[in-house]
Enzyme design. Structure first.
Site, PDB file in Angstrom:
ATOM      1  N   ASP A  69     -55.023  -6.381  64.896  1.00 49.09           N
ATOM      2  CA  ASP A  69     -55.994  -6.117  63.838  1.00 49.09           C
ATOM      3  C   ASP A  69     -57.150  -7.121  63.908  1.00 49.09           C
ATOM      4  OD1 ASP A  69     -54.132  -4.159  63.094  1.00 49.09           O
ATOM      5  OD2 ASP A  69     -53.041  -5.596  61.888  1.00 49.09           O
ATOM      6  N   HIS A  84     -47.293  -1.070  55.047  1.00 49.10           N
ATOM      7  CA  HIS A  84     -48.373  -1.830  55.708  1.00 49.10           C
ATOM      8  C   HIS A  84     -49.788  -1.443  55.248  1.00 49.10           C
ATOM      9  CE1 HIS A  84     -45.931  -3.879  58.778  1.00 49.10           C
ATOM     10  NE2 HIS A  84     -45.233  -2.754  58.884  1.00 49.10           N
ATOM     11  N   LYS A 135     -49.620  -5.000  64.820  1.00 46.28           N
ATOM     12  CA  LYS A 135     -50.807  -5.023  65.675  1.00 46.28           C
ATOM     13  C   LYS A 135     -51.669  -6.230  65.332  1.00 46.28           C
ATOM     14  CE  LYS A 135     -51.230  -1.877  68.811  1.00 46.28           C
ATOM     15  NZ  LYS A 135     -50.902  -2.377  70.150  1.00 46.28           N
ATOM     16  N   GLY A 193     -52.379 -28.067  65.171  1.00 47.16           N
ATOM     17  CA  GLY A 193     -53.722 -28.541  65.506  1.00 47.16           C
ATOM     18  C   GLY A 193     -54.743 -27.447  65.771  1.00 47.16           C
ATOM     19  N   TYR A 219     -42.388  -6.952  69.188  1.00 52.56           N
ATOM     20  CA  TYR A 219     -43.319  -6.309  68.269  1.00 52.56           C
ATOM     21  C   TYR A 219     -43.261  -6.927  66.876  1.00 52.56           C
ATOM     22  CZ  TYR A 219     -45.879  -2.961  65.556  1.00 52.56           C
ATOM     23  OH  TYR A 219     -46.809  -2.383  64.732  1.00 52.56           O
ATOM     24  N   ASP A 239     -51.969 -11.126  58.569  1.00 52.22           N
ATOM     25  CA  ASP A 239     -51.252 -10.233  57.657  1.00 52.22           C
ATOM     26  C   ASP A 239     -50.025 -11.006  57.210  1.00 52.22           C
ATOM     27  OD1 ASP A 239     -49.515  -8.371  56.569  1.00 52.22           O
ATOM     28  OD2 ASP A 239     -49.586  -6.996  58.286  1.00 52.22           O
TER      29      ASP A 239
HETATM   30  P1  13P Z   1     -49.851  -4.025  60.929  1.00 51.11           P
HETATM   31  O1  13P Z   1     -50.083  -4.773  62.215  1.00 51.11           O
HETATM   32  O2  13P Z   1     -51.121  -3.663  60.242  1.00 51.11           O
HETATM   33  O3  13P Z   1     -48.890  -4.749  60.047  1.00 51.11           O
HETATM   34  O4  13P Z   1     -49.221  -2.610  61.307  1.00 51.11           O
HETATM   35  C1  13P Z   1     -47.879  -2.531  61.607  1.00 51.11           C
HETATM   36  C2  13P Z   1     -47.334  -1.151  61.755  1.00 51.11           C
HETATM   37  O5  13P Z   1     -46.336  -0.995  62.403  1.00 51.11           O
HETATM   38  C3  13P Z   1     -48.000  -0.005  61.109  1.00 51.11           C
HETATM   39  O6  13P Z   1     -47.266   1.202  61.271  1.00 51.11           O
HETATM   40 MG    MG Z   2     -51.160  -6.544  62.284  1.00 54.49          MG
HETATM   41 MG    MG Z   3     -52.641  -4.951  59.757  1.00 51.12          MG
HETATM   42 MG    MG Z   4     -48.456  -5.301  58.201  1.00 52.34          MG
END
Ligand code: 13P
Ligand code: MG
Ligand code: MG
Ligand code: MG
Ligand code: 13P
Length: 365
Positions: A233, A18, A231, A103, A228, A11
């Site tokens: 994903d 998001h 996520k 790498g 943080y 991302d």
């Molecule tokens: P992403 O990992 O998809 O960017 O999501 C982050 C988030 O905090 C959504 O509320």
């Molecule tokens: Mg993410």
């Molecule tokens: Mg995402």
């Molecule tokens: Mg995002």
């Protein structure tokens, strides 16, 4: 001659907030991968997105963990980040944890699933891409595909599947791995796989000949970055038919929109909704979490397809159920089990609140 499929995702910026990557970022990645195809580093590629995550699906003949292929993906994400910054997109460069490529893309932020195999006379492969969840989200569906006879009829009726599959399981907290065989060790394997934040399936192989069947990205961003930054994903590659589950058996587990961690601020449980790629736009409370499935035939390392496999009205009821479960979970507001337990939340104000209460917190009688 063997074919390698590498799915590398990140991302690097999105609209609004998001929800969805921008077409200008996909175009930039296309420009870079087209050049690599021309120069014959790649045989073929397909670029897609699930929500705010760009998924580079690449085929080549260089094997897994190839420095040039990983470097290519890294470079595509770096260049796309520049475009994201120029558009002031949200979270530009979000998943890139480093300034310089070293790498191998592992540990640098992007997620990566790869496999190398000798093509069969016909080789159907399904690529799954998620948004707003973590790698453990694949534990239940991958287990069902390769070990649950109530999902995969072939485990019972097809002699080429009857011997079962080995699951390579990573402990992402202790950085250990173990391989467990199903059906023989099914109960023990499930004892691990139920802990989705810690034990994740990395690879599945066929027991009879050790042939690769599935590969899943297991990178956990917050564990790498120590804070943080969204996520993970995850993505997964699954081979199907002729000695593997049929394509319909591979997508069948997603008809049940099971609860996964992720959703808003990576800190909530919610249903994983299987959607057509065009509907991979998690908006409600930044979700609910989504999964897409693209089906290809591999032809001399070329990608024939894709078929957008959840773009099927037969999944409408799963989506309706996911919406209903989303509604039910949302009504818990800041309470568990909608909100994740404190130690699994990606964000928390709890230490600050406890500090503020230090003087007021009394011993109980
Ligand atoms: P992403 O990992 O998809 O960017 O999501 C982050 C988030 O905090 C959504 O509320
Ligand atoms: Mg993410
Ligand atoms: Mg995402
Ligand atoms: Mg995002
Ligand atoms: P077809 O007759 O449509 O090829 O179906 C074969 C099959 O086994 C489907 O799972």
């Amino acid at each position: 001659m063997k074919t390698t499929i590498s799915v590398i995702k990140a991302d690097v910026g999105s609209i609004a907030g998001h929800a969805k990557t921008h077409v200008a970022l996909l175009n930039k990645c296309d420009e870079i991968l087209a050049k690599a195809k021309e120069e014959e580093l790649l045989v073929d590629y397909h670029i897609t997105n699930c929500g705010d995550d760009i998924d580079l699906i690449m085929t080549h003949r260089n094997g897994t963990e190839n420095e040039e292929v990983h470097g290519l993906a890294w470079n595509a994400f770096i260049e796309a980040t520049k475009v994201a910054k120029s558009l002031k997109l949200y979270g530009a460069g979000q998943d890139l944890l480093s300034d310089t490529f070293s790498g191998n893309i592992k540990g640098m932020g992007p997620g990566c699933a790869e496999m190398e195999f000798k093509e069969r006379p016909s080789d159907p492969v399904i690529v799954f891409c998620c948004d707003k969840t973590e790698p453990g989200a694949f534990n239940m569906p991958i287990f069902k595909m390769f070990a649950d006879p109530f999902n995969t009829a072939g485990l019972v009726i097809d002699p080429s599947l009857h011997g079962g599959y080995d699951f390579e399981i990573f402990d992402v907290i202790e950085h250990k791995k173990v391989t467990m065989s199903c059906p023989d060790e099914m109960y023990d394997a499930l004892a691990l796989l139920g802990s989705t934040g810690r034990y994740v399936i990395k690879h599945v192989t066929r027991r009879s000949d050790n042939e690769i069947a599935a590969s899943i990205s297991t990178e956990r961003l917050n564990l790498m970055a120590g804070q943080y930054i969204g996520k993970d994903d995850p993505v997964a590659i699954v081979r199907s038919q002729s000695g593997f589950p049929a394509a319909g058996e591979v997508v069948e587990p997603f008809a049940f929109p099971h609860l996964v961690s992720g959703w808003m601020r990576g800190s909530h449980n919610g249903p994983l909704m299987p959607v057509a790629q065009r509907n991979a736009t998690p908006v409600r409370f930044d979700g609910p979490p989504r999964v897409i499935a693209l089906g290809f035939q591999i032809n001399n390392s070329e990608l024939v397809g894709p078929l957008d496999m959840f773009d099927d009205p037969a999944f409408d009821r799963s989506r309706a159920l996911a919406s209903e479960v989303a509604e039910y979970m949302r009504r818990h507001g800041p309470f568990e089990p909608h909100r994740l337990p404190a130690d699994e939340m990606e964000y928390t104000s709890l230490p600050g609140v406890l500090k503020m209460l230090e003087g007021r917190m009394k011993d109980m009688d």
